[in-house]
Motif scaffolding. Structure first.
Motif, short mmCIF file in Angstrom:
data_model
loop_
_atom_site.label_atom_id
_atom_site.label_comp_id
_atom_site.label_asym_id
_atom_site.label_seq_id
_atom_site.Cartn_x
_atom_site.Cartn_y
_atom_site.Cartn_z
N SER A 25 5.17 2.00 17.98
CA SER A 25 4.85 2.66 16.72
C SER A 25 3.35 2.56 16.46
N GLN A 26 2.83 3.60 15.84
CA GLN A 26 1.42 3.58 15.45
C GLN A 26 1.25 4.50 14.24
N ALA A 27 1.34 3.92 13.04
CA ALA A 27 1.16 4.69 11.81
C ALA A 27 -0.29 4.57 11.36
N LYS A 28 -1.01 5.68 11.36
CA LYS A 28 -2.43 5.66 11.00
C LYS A 28 -2.65 5.47 9.50
N ARG A 29 -1.73 5.98 8.71
CA ARG A 29 -1.82 5.85 7.25
C ARG A 29 -0.42 5.60 6.70
N VAL A 30 -0.31 4.71 5.74
CA VAL A 30 0.96 4.42 5.07
C VAL A 30 0.77 4.70 3.58
N ILE A 31 1.51 5.68 3.07
CA ILE A 31 1.40 6.09 1.67
C ILE A 31 2.74 5.86 0.97
N ALA A 32 2.73 5.10 -0.12
CA ALA A 32 3.94 4.83 -0.88
C ALA A 32 4.02 5.77 -2.07
N VAL A 33 5.21 6.28 -2.34
CA VAL A 33 5.45 7.14 -3.50
C VAL A 33 6.31 6.34 -4.48
N LEU A 34 5.76 6.09 -5.67
CA LEU A 34 6.31 5.10 -6.59
C LEU A 34 6.46 5.67 -7.99
N SER A 35 7.47 5.18 -8.70
CA SER A 35 7.60 5.47 -10.13
C SER A 35 8.03 4.21 -10.85
N GLY A 61 6.24 10.71 9.24
CA GLY A 61 7.50 9.99 9.15
C GLY A 61 7.76 9.61 7.71
N VAL A 62 9.04 9.42 7.36
CA VAL A 62 9.42 8.96 6.02
C VAL A 62 10.29 7.73 6.17
N LEU A 63 9.81 6.61 5.65
CA LEU A 63 10.59 5.37 5.56
C LEU A 63 11.24 5.36 4.20
N ASP A 64 12.55 5.53 4.16
CA ASP A 64 13.29 5.61 2.90
C ASP A 64 13.60 4.20 2.42
N ALA A 65 12.72 3.66 1.57
CA ALA A 65 12.90 2.31 1.05
C ALA A 65 13.80 2.27 -0.17
N ASP A 66 14.28 3.41 -0.61
CA ASP A 66 15.25 3.44 -1.70
C ASP A 66 16.63 3.16 -1.10
N ILE A 67 16.84 1.91 -0.76
CA ILE A 67 18.00 1.51 0.06
C ILE A 67 19.33 1.84 -0.61
N THR A 68 19.43 1.60 -1.91
CA THR A 68 20.71 1.79 -2.59
C THR A 68 20.90 3.21 -3.13
N GLY A 69 19.85 4.01 -3.11
CA GLY A 69 19.96 5.39 -3.60
C GLY A 69 19.21 6.37 -2.72
N PRO A 70 19.48 6.37 -1.42
CA PRO A 70 18.71 7.23 -0.51
C PRO A 70 19.06 8.71 -0.66
N LEU A 138 2.14 8.27 14.49
CA LEU A 138 2.25 9.02 13.25
C LEU A 138 0.88 9.13 12.59
N ASP A 139 0.57 10.30 12.08
CA ASP A 139 -0.61 10.43 11.24
C ASP A 139 -0.34 9.84 9.86
N TYR A 140 0.90 10.03 9.38
CA TYR A 140 1.28 9.54 8.05
C TYR A 140 2.71 8.99 8.08
N LEU A 141 2.88 7.82 7.49
CA LEU A 141 4.20 7.30 7.20
C LEU A 141 4.30 7.23 5.68
N LEU A 142 5.17 8.06 5.10
CA LEU A 142 5.41 8.05 3.67
C LEU A 142 6.56 7.12 3.36
N VAL A 143 6.40 6.27 2.35
CA VAL A 143 7.45 5.32 1.96
C VAL A 143 8.01 5.77 0.63
#
Length: 282
Positions: A25-35, A61-70, A138-143
């Motif tokens: 794996s090689q994620a160049k940028r990791v961006i989290a989307v938060l509320s 790539g998208v890492l779905d960290a909303d484990i209980t409500g994906p 990956l250029d971007y991994l969105l969380v």
């Protein structure tokens, strides 16, 4: 590494170990989307950013960290799919347009099964999605973060190399409190906020084209000025887009340049040290 002063005061562990990225794996940028709360369209913004960045020629790539409500897999047309593996590593599922996704819904027998996991197990899932998944380059991994600022958010910000946060809000009286929670968490975790996206900002009258602010006049500019944040866009209430998400067709149906300022903010984030910045498609 960011620490939790409450854990330190109680004599407990101040932070989990930083999760290591595997050699595949090689994620160049990791961006989290938060509320700061649920129900404001955080996953819609995550999916929209993923599609827009992908359209511009970036590997996403998208890492779905909303484990209980994906909801990311369904949005990207992955309902019924299951993640596979190679050796000791998981392989993310890939959408029709090439967006890679890892989510708890890709590990369940049925996507409607509840995720009845306690905090430590959920933290372990985040580790699997980062350290034990072969993301490739990956250029971007969105969380896609879970609602609020609780245990999973703490795990992500303490254990993953998050480069920036996009905050999602809605035009209601609680917006100031929601943004304040996100800003305070970002400050404690030493992660910069790229800006704010307001969802459900207005609805367009199908007859005259007038924009109607269903929830009243937006307070976004005022709140953004209070916390010195950049406004990255306003999304309308769009029944057609909602139907497309439910049908797993967001890649085909997302309007062009829906969030240009938010995409530009992501593209302005420097790549990790020693990695070249990806160039957008012409």
């Amino acid at each position: 590494m960011a620490t939790c002063e409450h854990a330190a005061a109680a004599g407990g562990q101040t932070a989990p170990l930083e999760f290591e990225e595997n050699s595949l794996s090689q994620a160049k940028r990791v961006i989290a989307v938060l509320s700061g709360k649920g129900g404001v369209g955080k996953s819609l913004v995550t999916g929209s950013l993923a599609v827009e960045l992908n359209r511009r020629g970036h590997t996403v790539g998208v890492l779905d960290a909303d484990i209980t409500g994906p909801s990311i897999p369904k949005m990207l047309g992955m309902s019924g799919r299951r993640a596979s593996g190679i050796g000791n590593l998981l392989l993310p599922e890939v959408s029709s347009a090439g967006i890679k996704v890892m989510s708890s819904n890709l590990l369940l027998a049925n996507e409607t099964d509840p995720v009845l996991w306690r905090g430590p197990v959920i933290a372990g899932a985040i580790k699997q999605f980062w350290s034990d998944t072969s993301w490739g380059p990956l250029d971007y991994l969105l969380v896609d973060m879970p609602p609020g600022t609780g245990d999973v958010a703490l795990t992500v910000f303490q254990s993953l190399p998050v480069d920036g946060i996009v905050v999602v809000t809605s035009p209601q009286d609680l917006v100031s409190m929601i943004v304040a929670k996100a800003v305070n968490m970002a400050d404690k975790m030493n992660v910069p906020i790229l800006g704010i996206v307001e969802n459900m900002s207005y609805v367009v009258c199908p007859d005259c084209g007038k924009k109607i602010e269903v929830f009243g006049q937006s307070k976004l500019d005022e709140v953004a000025a209070t916390y010195n944040l950049k406004v990255l866009g306003r999304l309308p209430i769009d029944p057609a887009l909602a139907l497309a998400c439910d049908a797993g067709a967001i890649e085909e149906s997302l309007p062009a340049d829906l969030l240009p300022e938010a995409v530009a903010a992501c593209e302005a984030v420097p790549a990790h040290e020693g990695e070249d910045a990806p160039e957008a498609a012409e």
